[in-house]
Design an enzyme around this catalytic site. Structure first.
Site, PDB file in Angstrom:
ATOM      1  N   SER A   1      -3.227   1.269   5.375  1.00 26.35           N
ATOM      2  CA  SER A   1      -1.893   0.881   5.836  1.00 26.35           C
ATOM      3  C   SER A   1      -1.296   1.777   6.912  1.00 26.35           C
ATOM      4  O   SER A   1      -0.263   1.438   7.486  1.00 26.35           O
ATOM      5  CB  SER A   1      -0.920   0.801   4.660  1.00 26.35           C
ATOM      6  OG  SER A   1      -1.186  -0.335   3.872  1.00 26.35           O
TER       7      SER A   1
ATOM      8  N   LYS B   1       9.009   5.045   7.078  1.00 27.08           N
ATOM      9  CA  LYS B   1       8.644   3.827   6.342  1.00 27.08           C
ATOM     10  C   LYS B   1       9.553   3.666   5.130  1.00 27.08           C
ATOM     11  O   LYS B   1       9.817   4.643   4.409  1.00 27.08           O
ATOM     12  CB  LYS B   1       7.170   3.923   5.915  1.00 27.08           C
ATOM     13  CG  LYS B   1       6.601   2.623   5.339  1.00 27.08           C
ATOM     14  CD  LYS B   1       5.111   2.777   5.016  1.00 27.08           C
ATOM     15  CE  LYS B   1       4.506   1.483   4.484  1.00 27.08           C
ATOM     16  NZ  LYS B   1       3.074   1.639   4.139  1.00 27.08           N
TER      17      LYS B   1
ATOM     18  N   SER C   1       0.131  -2.166   5.800  1.00 27.64           N
ATOM     19  CA  SER C   1       1.508  -2.469   5.469  1.00 27.64           C
ATOM     20  C   SER C   1       2.532  -1.777   6.371  1.00 27.64           C
ATOM     21  O   SER C   1       3.666  -2.215   6.461  1.00 27.64           O
ATOM     22  CB  SER C   1       1.799  -2.080   4.015  1.00 27.64           C
ATOM     23  OG  SER C   1       1.660  -0.685   3.820  1.00 27.64           O
TER      24      SER C   1
END
Lengths: 127, 492
Positions: free
Chosen positions: B180, B81, B156
């Site tokens: 997330s 990420k 997210s």
């Protein structure tokens, strides 16, 4: 770095309405005006546009109306939790270890000069 | 070679370590897959082909020299990420304000992956500064759900989850501040774990809300997530909130769970996380999962966590408050974007932040500034912190009655792109079932529990702080009763 982001902690900011009380009698009648959003944006150093102000004021009013539900909980005698894992005074050995070189520290700077961060003027002409 | 992208991380590692296939071949197969499908998915913001192949070659050299692999995952590819700093790749956190930024140091998670010989394929898309539940708030375009490209992958960490579901990587890293990791896992039919707060170092993880942020493993199987968990977890002196105790033995627990025997374990159904507000298909999948857990020998009991209904409200006061403080660091002075050069420092800051932040970030900064204001502090932030205490007490009482708690991971399946992007409150409701865990600092994960109208549903399993072992055991046992979910083929 330059000036600090100021969040008012002493004295109510001008233009901000009086806080709603009567926490335990029912939900907060939260309302946030366009002027308040403009004031908060200025405090947070966000040069929001007029169009954004119109949108944000409505959205923030709806969000505040919803999160104000926390006021329904009777919690007078409940201690606050700022952090899920209570910790205090976490130490590590005071030993020399490599840090960033000056070149590395400046590698992402928008502007630098003579091995230092070059920043816009902070104090006014008269200062 | 395309078969390699369908294998689990555990199987890939076994083949690489026995020299049946090289780490370079495995890396190349995944890079080829990314080149073939990521145009249609947009899971990646940056693909580091050369660095990935070089890293894989080192693993091959070391194995050829007879050295033991650096870790059980040496040579296995991973999608990181874009919120963890990487010294050799750009790091944007999905924001324009960090466009093109190259951090001068690696996050601890990045460093541990490198030391373990894991091949980092690149950086994945995310909602800006991890604020969002759909990846639509990324400044670099939306990620599409491999199950239905017209729908969001969640957020997210939508990029990491979509990369797994599209077979672009067998492993990924996410961060979970209010769901997330777990919500995207549920939306994409993958496995996502939010470890106990402090279980994985936050050093070099760009902060959203520091008291809630937690990095964790994402994978397509429970065992793969466990293997990754043990690589990234553990104490880090560079993060003063990291827990100074051994990483729970999650790999052994996942292997034990695969035997499919949960007799003697109690599973608590949280009464407040279900029913009204939950899609019928999601509820049906959850009810079927409960029957399956009972078949495995678990005793299912109902527990009540009466303050969970205030979790969302408390979260959306605490989180913006921390955001408004954390994001003050983006001041256009030391790194990142600077616009309006020549004006005063204050004007440069305001113009830069206006240009560099997207609407959701601005909303949360303004909301947090409000909640922390004198006159409102007690009614909002202070009261939310008290609710946080009550939610932790609810968990403690529930875990006195059950070894793990379960709920649907999300109220709905993946929603259409554009559906909620202009309605922040509707977006926030995605996190209804995941937020209490972050407020309490406990552990939780999402595992696939089937499909509803062709879209994946996630089962959330929650455990006490440092109780990951039992959570992985239950997840692996449940997984052993099901066929893996395989997304339809994606077109570029």
């Amino acid at each position: 770095m330059g000036t600090r982001l100021d969040v008012p902690t002493a004295g109510r900011a001008p233009g901000v309405a009086a806080p709603v009380i009567h926490l335990l009698e029912g939900p907060l009648s939260a309302a946030i005006t366009r002027d308040e959003v403009a004031h908060l944006a200025r405090l947070a150093r966000l040069a929001v546009t007029d169009a954004e102000l119109d949108v944000f004021a409505g959205q923030l009013d709806v969000i505040l109306g919803s999160v104000a539900r926390v006021g329904e909980v009777a919690a007078d005698d409940i201690p606050p939790t700022s952090h899920a894992v209570p910790l205090e005074n976490v130490y590590r050995p005071d030993e020399l270890r490599p840090g960033l070189s000056q070149e590395q520290a400046l590698s992402g700077a928008p502007a630098s000069e003579d091995g230092r961060f070059r920043v816009p003027q902070i104090l006014g002409e008269e200062a | 070679m395309s078969d390699l992208t369908r294998l689990t991380a555990a199987d890939l590692a076994a083949k690489i370590h026995s020299r049946e296939v090289s780490a370079v071949e495995v890396a190349q197969a995944h890079l080829d897959r990314i080149a073939a499908v990521d145009g249609g998915v947009h899971a990646f913001l940056h693909v580091a082909s050369d660095a990935a192949l070089a890293s894989a070659a080192l693993v091959d050299d070391s194995i050829a020299a007879g050295t033991a692999p650096a870790s059980p995952l040496a040579g296995v590819p991973l999608a990181l990420k874009d919120v963890f700093t990487t010294a050799d790749m750009p790091t944007t956190a999905g924001s324009r304000i960090l466009e093109g930024w190259r951090p001068p140091y690696d996050a601890t998670v990045t460093a541990r992956l490198r030391a373990a010989g894991v091949t980092i394929l690149g950086k994945t898309n995310m909602d800006e500064f991890a604020m969002g539940s759909s990846t639509e708030y990324s400044a670099y375009g939306v990620t599409r759900n491999p199950w239905d490209p017209s729908r969001v992958p969640g957020g997210s960490g939508g990029g990491s989850a979509a990369a797994l579901a599209a077979f672009e990587a067998p492993l990924a890293i996410g961060t979970d501040t209010g769901g997330s990791i777990r919500q995207p896992a549920a939306f994409t039919g993958t496995v996502g774990v939010k470890p106990t707060y402090g279980g994985v170092s936050r050093y070099g993880l760009i902060a959203c809300a520091s008291s809630l942020d937690q990095g964790g493993p994402c994978a397509r199987t429970v065992l793969d997530a466990a293997l990754l968990h043990e690589v990234i977890g553990g104490h880090d002196p560079l993060d003063s909130t990291s827990i100074d105790s051994p990483v729970p033995s999650v790999v052994a627990a996942a292997r034990q769970g695969a035997d499919g025997d949960l007799s003697g374990l109690r599973v608590g159904v949280v009464r407040e996380l279900g029913g009204e507000g939950y899609q019928p298909g999601v509820q049906a999948s959850f009810d079927a999962a409960l029957r399956q857990l009972e078949k495995l020998g678990a005793e299912v009991v109902e527990v009540s966590c009466p303050h969970f209904e205030y979790g969302l409200a408390a979260y959306y006061l605490i989180l913006p408050s921390e955001v408004s403080s954390n994001l003050a660091r983006f001041d256009a002075m030391r790194y990142g974007l600077r616009v309006d050069e020549g004006a005063s420092a204050e004007a440069v800051m305001a113009a830069t932040r206006e240009a560099g932040f997207g609407p959701e970030v601005k909303r949360r900064i303004i909301l947090g500034t409000y909640a922390l204001s004198s006159g409102y502090y007690d009614a909002y932030y202070g009261q939310a912190q008290k609710v946080r205490t009550l939610i932790s007490r609810d968990f403690a009482a529930a875990f006195a009655q059950a070894d793990v708690l379960v709920s649907p991971a999300t109220p709905t399946t993946a929603f259409p792109i554009g559906d909620k992007v202009d309605d922040p409150l509707a977006m926030y409701l995605n996190d209804l079932a995941t937020i209490p865990t972050n407020l309490a600092g406990t552990a939780a994960m999402s595992v696939p529990s089937g499909l509803s109208d062709g879209l994946p549903v996630g089962l959330q399993i929650m455990a006490p702080a440092l109780g990951e072992a039992v959570m992985y055991r239950v997840a692996a046992a449940y997984e052993s009763t099901r066929e893996p979910l395989v997304a339809p083929e994606v077109s570029a």
